[in-house]
Design a protein around this motif. Structure first.
Motif, PDB file in Angstrom:
ATOM      1  N   MET A  96      32.611  36.679  63.088  1.00  0.00           N
ATOM      2  CA  MET A  96      32.496  35.736  62.146  1.00  0.00           C
ATOM      3  C   MET A  96      33.573  34.891  61.491  1.00  0.00           C
ATOM      4  N   MET A  97      34.721  34.994  62.449  1.00  0.00           N
ATOM      5  CA  MET A  97      35.779  34.299  61.779  1.00  0.00           C
ATOM      6  C   MET A  97      36.093  32.996  62.703  1.00  0.00           C
ATOM      7  N   GLY A  98      35.194  32.546  63.706  1.00  0.00           N
ATOM      8  CA  GLY A  98      35.300  31.584  64.440  1.00  0.00           C
ATOM      9  C   GLY A  98      35.693  30.286  63.686  1.00  0.00           C
ATOM     10  N   PHE A  99      34.881  30.012  62.585  1.00  0.00           N
ATOM     11  CA  PHE A  99      35.169  28.849  61.945  1.00  0.00           C
ATOM     12  C   PHE A  99      36.579  28.618  61.202  1.00  0.00           C
ATOM     13  N   TRP A 100      36.946  29.745  60.876  1.00  0.00           N
ATOM     14  CA  TRP A 100      38.395  30.027  60.276  1.00  0.00           C
ATOM     15  C   TRP A 100      39.493  29.843  61.248  1.00  0.00           C
TER      16      TRP A 100
END
Length: 69
Positions: free
Chosen positions: A35-39
């Motif tokens: 869930m941290m791919g965008f960041w």
């Protein structure tokens, strides 16, 4: 009616998997950001470019090595 679900790859320990493939020469892997791919995408892009060019990476990739999987 159909639906699409963009499943996010993740590893058992929650860290992304970043490094040269031990199975296929010339393949660099950068996955498992969950869930941290965008960041974390921008820093992963930087680290991948540094590693592929043979430069010292801005962060230690040891904890994210593929050998732990």
């Amino acid at each position: 009616e159909s639906s699409w679900c963009g499943l996010r790859p993740c590893t058992a320990d929650g860290l992304p998997a970043i490094g040269w493939s031990p199975r296929k020469a010339g393949v660099f892997v950068a996955t498992g950001h969950a869930m941290m791919g965008f960041w974390t995408g921008p820093i992963t892009g930087r680290v991948v470019s540094e590693a592929v060019l043979g430069e010292k990476t801005c962060i230690d990739l040891g904890p994210m090595g593929l050998d732990r999987l």
